[in-house]
Design an enzyme around this catalytic site. Structure first.
Site, PDB file in Angstrom:
ATOM      1  N   ARG A 188       0.831  -1.213   0.000  1.00  0.00           N
ATOM      2  CA  ARG A 188       0.000   0.000   0.000  1.00  0.00           C
ATOM      3  C   ARG A 188       0.866   1.264   0.000  1.00  0.00           C
ATOM      4  O   ARG A 188       0.607   2.213  -0.746  1.00  0.00           O
ATOM      5  CB  ARG A 188      -0.896  -0.047   1.240  1.00  0.00           C
ATOM      6  CG  ARG A 188      -1.761   1.159   1.481  1.00  0.00           C
ATOM      7  CD  ARG A 188      -2.599   0.892   2.725  1.00  0.00           C
ATOM      8  NE  ARG A 188      -3.449   1.995   3.073  1.00  0.00           N
ATOM      9  CZ  ARG A 188      -3.079   3.009   3.823  1.00  0.00           C
ATOM     10  NH1 ARG A 188      -1.846   3.063   4.299  1.00  0.00           N
ATOM     11  NH2 ARG A 188      -3.929   3.971   4.114  1.00  0.00           N
ATOM     12  N   ALA A 189       1.920   1.251   0.863  1.00  0.00           N
ATOM     13  CA  ALA A 189       2.769   2.451   0.959  1.00  0.00           C
ATOM     14  C   ALA A 189       3.548   2.675  -0.332  1.00  0.00           C
ATOM     15  O   ALA A 189       3.719   3.822  -0.776  1.00  0.00           O
ATOM     16  CB  ALA A 189       3.728   2.318   2.148  1.00  0.00           C
ATOM     17  N   CYS A 206       9.312 -20.487  -6.105  1.00  0.00           N
ATOM     18  CA  CYS A 206       9.497 -20.762  -7.540  1.00  0.00           C
ATOM     19  C   CYS A 206      10.942 -21.236  -7.736  1.00  0.00           C
ATOM     20  O   CYS A 206      11.862 -20.434  -7.886  1.00  0.00           O
ATOM     21  CB  CYS A 206       9.204 -19.475  -8.317  1.00  0.00           C
ATOM     22  SG  CYS A 206       9.690 -19.499 -10.036  1.00  0.00           S
ATOM     23  N   GLY A 240      11.695 -12.923   2.101  1.00  0.00           N
ATOM     24  CA  GLY A 240      12.737 -13.323   3.024  1.00  0.00           C
ATOM     25  C   GLY A 240      14.085 -13.494   2.340  1.00  0.00           C
ATOM     26  O   GLY A 240      14.287 -13.005   1.224  1.00  0.00           O
ATOM     27  N   ASP A 241      14.997 -14.221   3.005  1.00  0.00           N
ATOM     28  CA  ASP A 241      16.370 -14.281   2.476  1.00  0.00           C
ATOM     29  C   ASP A 241      16.438 -14.898   1.082  1.00  0.00           C
ATOM     30  O   ASP A 241      17.214 -14.462   0.238  1.00  0.00           O
ATOM     31  CB  ASP A 241      17.317 -14.973   3.458  1.00  0.00           C
ATOM     32  CG  ASP A 241      16.832 -16.337   3.911  1.00  0.00           C
ATOM     33  OD1 ASP A 241      15.742 -16.775   3.487  1.00  0.00           O
ATOM     34  OD2 ASP A 241      17.554 -16.989   4.689  1.00  0.00           O
ATOM     35  N   ASP A 259      10.848 -14.780  10.543  1.00  0.00           N
ATOM     36  CA  ASP A 259      12.018 -15.378  11.206  1.00  0.00           C
ATOM     37  C   ASP A 259      13.018 -14.345  11.755  1.00  0.00           C
ATOM     38  O   ASP A 259      13.869 -14.687  12.568  1.00  0.00           O
ATOM     39  CB  ASP A 259      12.777 -16.295  10.233  1.00  0.00           C
ATOM     40  CG  ASP A 259      11.891 -17.386   9.647  1.00  0.00           C
ATOM     41  OD1 ASP A 259      10.847 -17.674  10.249  1.00  0.00           O
ATOM     42  OD2 ASP A 259      12.243 -17.940   8.589  1.00  0.00           O
ATOM     43  N   ARG A 302       2.063 -17.431  11.136  1.00  0.00           N
ATOM     44  CA  ARG A 302       2.263 -16.485  10.035  1.00  0.00           C
ATOM     45  C   ARG A 302       0.978 -15.756   9.671  1.00  0.00           C
ATOM     46  O   ARG A 302       0.987 -14.876   8.816  1.00  0.00           O
ATOM     47  CB  ARG A 302       2.764 -17.247   8.789  1.00  0.00           C
ATOM     48  CG  ARG A 302       4.186 -17.722   8.887  1.00  0.00           C
ATOM     49  CD  ARG A 302       4.933 -17.585   7.568  1.00  0.00           C
ATOM     50  NE  ARG A 302       4.251 -18.146   6.446  1.00  0.00           N
ATOM     51  CZ  ARG A 302       4.630 -19.253   5.791  1.00  0.00           C
ATOM     52  NH1 ARG A 302       5.700 -19.904   6.187  1.00  0.00           N
ATOM     53  NH2 ARG A 302       3.967 -19.684   4.763  1.00  0.00           N
TER      54      ARG A 302
HETATM   55  P1  ADP Z   1      11.901 -16.656   1.644  1.00  0.00           P
HETATM   56  O1  ADP Z   1      12.026 -15.568   0.633  1.00  0.00           O
HETATM   57  O2  ADP Z   1      10.706 -16.488   2.530  1.00  0.00           O
HETATM   58  O3  ADP Z   1      13.188 -16.902   2.387  1.00  0.00           O
HETATM   59  P2  ADP Z   1      12.455 -19.010  -0.014  1.00  0.00           P
HETATM   60  O4  ADP Z   1      13.801 -19.229   0.576  1.00  0.00           O
HETATM   61  O5  ADP Z   1      11.605 -20.195  -0.277  1.00  0.00           O
HETATM   62  O6  ADP Z   1      11.549 -18.020   0.872  1.00  0.00           O
HETATM   63  O7  ADP Z   1      12.653 -18.220  -1.379  1.00  0.00           O
HETATM   64  C1  ADP Z   1      11.524 -17.757  -2.112  1.00  0.00           C
HETATM   65  C2  ADP Z   1      11.831 -17.789  -3.582  1.00  0.00           C
HETATM   66  O8  ADP Z   1      12.936 -16.927  -3.875  1.00  0.00           O
HETATM   67  C3  ADP Z   1      12.260 -19.144  -4.135  1.00  0.00           C
HETATM   68  O9  ADP Z   1      11.179 -20.012  -4.378  1.00  0.00           O
HETATM   69  C4  ADP Z   1      12.923 -18.712  -5.417  1.00  0.00           C
HETATM   70  O10 ADP Z   1      11.967 -18.325  -6.374  1.00  0.00           O
HETATM   71  C5  ADP Z   1      13.677 -17.454  -4.965  1.00  0.00           C
HETATM   72  N1  ADP Z   1      15.048 -17.772  -4.535  1.00  0.00           N
HETATM   73  C6  ADP Z   1      15.429 -18.384  -3.398  1.00  0.00           C
HETATM   74  N2  ADP Z   1      16.779 -18.520  -3.337  1.00  0.00           N
HETATM   75  C7  ADP Z   1      17.253 -18.004  -4.482  1.00  0.00           C
HETATM   76  C8  ADP Z   1      18.562 -17.852  -5.045  1.00  0.00           C
HETATM   77  N3  ADP Z   1      19.654 -18.248  -4.389  1.00  0.00           N
HETATM   78  N4  ADP Z   1      18.673 -17.270  -6.261  1.00  0.00           N
HETATM   79  C9  ADP Z   1      17.580 -16.844  -6.933  1.00  0.00           C
HETATM   80  N5  ADP Z   1      16.318 -16.952  -6.458  1.00  0.00           N
HETATM   81  C10 ADP Z   1      16.148 -17.516  -5.263  1.00  0.00           C
HETATM   82  O1  F6P Z   2      10.459 -18.459   6.646  1.00  0.00           O
HETATM   83  C1  F6P Z   2       9.202 -18.422   7.231  1.00  0.00           C
HETATM   84  C2  F6P Z   2       8.773 -19.820   7.671  1.00  0.00           C
HETATM   85  O2  F6P Z   2       7.476 -19.707   8.249  1.00  0.00           O
HETATM   86  C3  F6P Z   2       9.729 -20.550   8.598  1.00  0.00           C
HETATM   87  O3  F6P Z   2       9.654 -20.085   9.938  1.00  0.00           O
HETATM   88  C4  F6P Z   2       9.285 -21.984   8.414  1.00  0.00           C
HETATM   89  O4  F6P Z   2      10.342 -22.896   8.650  1.00  0.00           O
HETATM   90  C5  F6P Z   2       8.929 -22.014   6.949  1.00  0.00           C
HETATM   91  O5  F6P Z   2       8.646 -20.678   6.545  1.00  0.00           O
HETATM   92  C6  F6P Z   2       7.729 -22.890   6.645  1.00  0.00           C
HETATM   93  O6  F6P Z   2       7.600 -22.927   5.268  1.00  0.00           O
HETATM   94  P1  F6P Z   2       6.288 -23.500   4.529  1.00  0.00           P
HETATM   95  O7  F6P Z   2       5.217 -22.489   4.713  1.00  0.00           O
HETATM   96  O8  F6P Z   2       6.706 -23.620   3.091  1.00  0.00           O
HETATM   97  O9  F6P Z   2       5.976 -24.793   5.190  1.00  0.00           O
END
Ligand code: ADP
Ligand code: F6P
Length: 322
Positions: A22-23, A74, A103-104, A128, A247
């Protein structure tokens, strides 16, 4: 001149993604920048799931849990060829830059896009709180509020957080729990049994043990606890696994405000030519970090929270590396 940008929410959803969207949109409208929402995370680029977002589309969503754009994991996006294909699709749609909320993993995807020369800004969204260079991620506060509310109602508990003990430690502190079992620290089951037994002798009816999912399952922990204690606990042990309710909450004030600040700041920064970076919160100010420096880094647990937990009489073990 920035004319048209995209927003993606990716990975695990986190409460506060909607106020951030939204922001970004509302600030964009003020700057004359068109904003396109891309649905279902990075997958939505390949599926061309684009929707125009204006002030009206984001109205009334600030209180909603999750993300109005949906999200996905993905796996294909980890491949360089897919990242380059995505950039081509975005360019064909005249989307000049992307805001990535996630996330990361999602931010690693954003870093990859930036390495290929595409303009991108990241916003740290994760329950997290495992992303460096921001004291808080969007969604962590709401999750902690949900967890402590649930702990208030029940007793032995397994919480989320992947390999980061932040949720377990902070929720244990704020719920008045007796034990926090976290991945960063080595626990001593004998000391835990002693702590629980001491409380029992002082006529406390119950104790709470918070186990981070990154250590082991709550069930495994409970089995080990019972095996070590034998008949010393003199009380029933019950396990609750919180799971995805953690969540799902409507964002708290803290998350709505943080997400709104980060969204606005990101849009202003992007419009001024900034890209390749993640917005963070440092000493209550907005900060920008190079996306390329995030990979492989984890924020340490706050030292004052560790001291606080110990001074409150909580059993948390000792750092794993000692
Ligand atoms: P989060 O963003 O919550 O940490 P994930 O680790 O599952 O969740 O990452 C979400 C999505 O980000 C993945 O399904 C993929 O599409 C993309 N992604 C994850 N890691 C990488 C990577 N090293 N390089 C490029 N895309 C990535
Ligand atoms: O990164 C957020 C998180 O909720 C973690 O705390 C947990 O391990 C994971 O995602 C669960 O993932 P999913 O919703 O794919 O089961």
């Amino acid at each position: 001149m920035l004319k048209r940008i995209g927003i993606i929410t990716s990975g695990g959803d986190s409460p506060g993604m909607n106020p951030a969207i939204r922001a970004i949109v509302r600030t964009g409208v003020g700057l004359g920048v068109e904003v396109v929402g891309i649905q279902n995370g990075y997958q939505g680029i390949f599926d061309r799931e684009f929707i125009n977002l204006g002030a009206v589309e984001v109205s009334g969503r600030i209180r909603d849990a999750g993300t109005m754009l949906s999200t996905s994991r993905c796996l294909r996006f980890k491949e360089e060829s897919a990242q380059k294909d995505a950039i081509e699709i975005l360019k064909k749609e005249n989307i000049q830059a992307l805001m990535v909320l996630g996330g990361d993993g999602s931010l690693a995807g954003a870093a990859a896009l930036s390495r290929h020369g595409y303009r991108v800004l990241g916003l740290p969204c994760s329950i997290d709180n495992d992303i460096p260079d921001t004291e808080l991620c969007i969604g962590t506060d709401t999750c902690l509020n949900t967890v402590i509310h649930l702990i208030d109602m029940i007793k032995a508990i397994e919480v989320m957080g992947r390999n980061q003990g932040y949720l377990a430690l902070m929720s244990a502190i704020a719920s008045g729990s007796q034990v926090a079992v976290i991945p960063e620290f080595r626990y001593d089951m004998e000391k835990i049994v002693e702590n629980l037994t001491r409380r029992r002798l002082r006529r406390h009816n119950n104790s709470v043990v918070v186990v981070a999912e990154g250590v082991c399952t709550g069930q495994d922990f409970m089995n080990r606890l019972l095996a070590t204690a034998e008949d010393r606990l003199d009380q029933e042990v019950r396990l609750t696994v919180l799971g995805h309710v953690q969540r799902g909450g409507s964002p708290t004030f803290a998350d709505r405000y943080l997400a709104s600040r980060m969204g606005e700041f990101a849009m202003l920064a992007l419009n001024q030519g900034e890209h390749g970076s993640m917005v963070g919160l440092i000493r209550n100010r907005m900060n920008l970090t190079d996306l390329q420096t995030l990979s492989g880094r984890r924020p340490p647990l706050p030292a004052d929270a560790i001291r606080l937990a110990r001074n409150l009489g909580m059993e948390i073990g000792v750092p794993s590396e000692t």
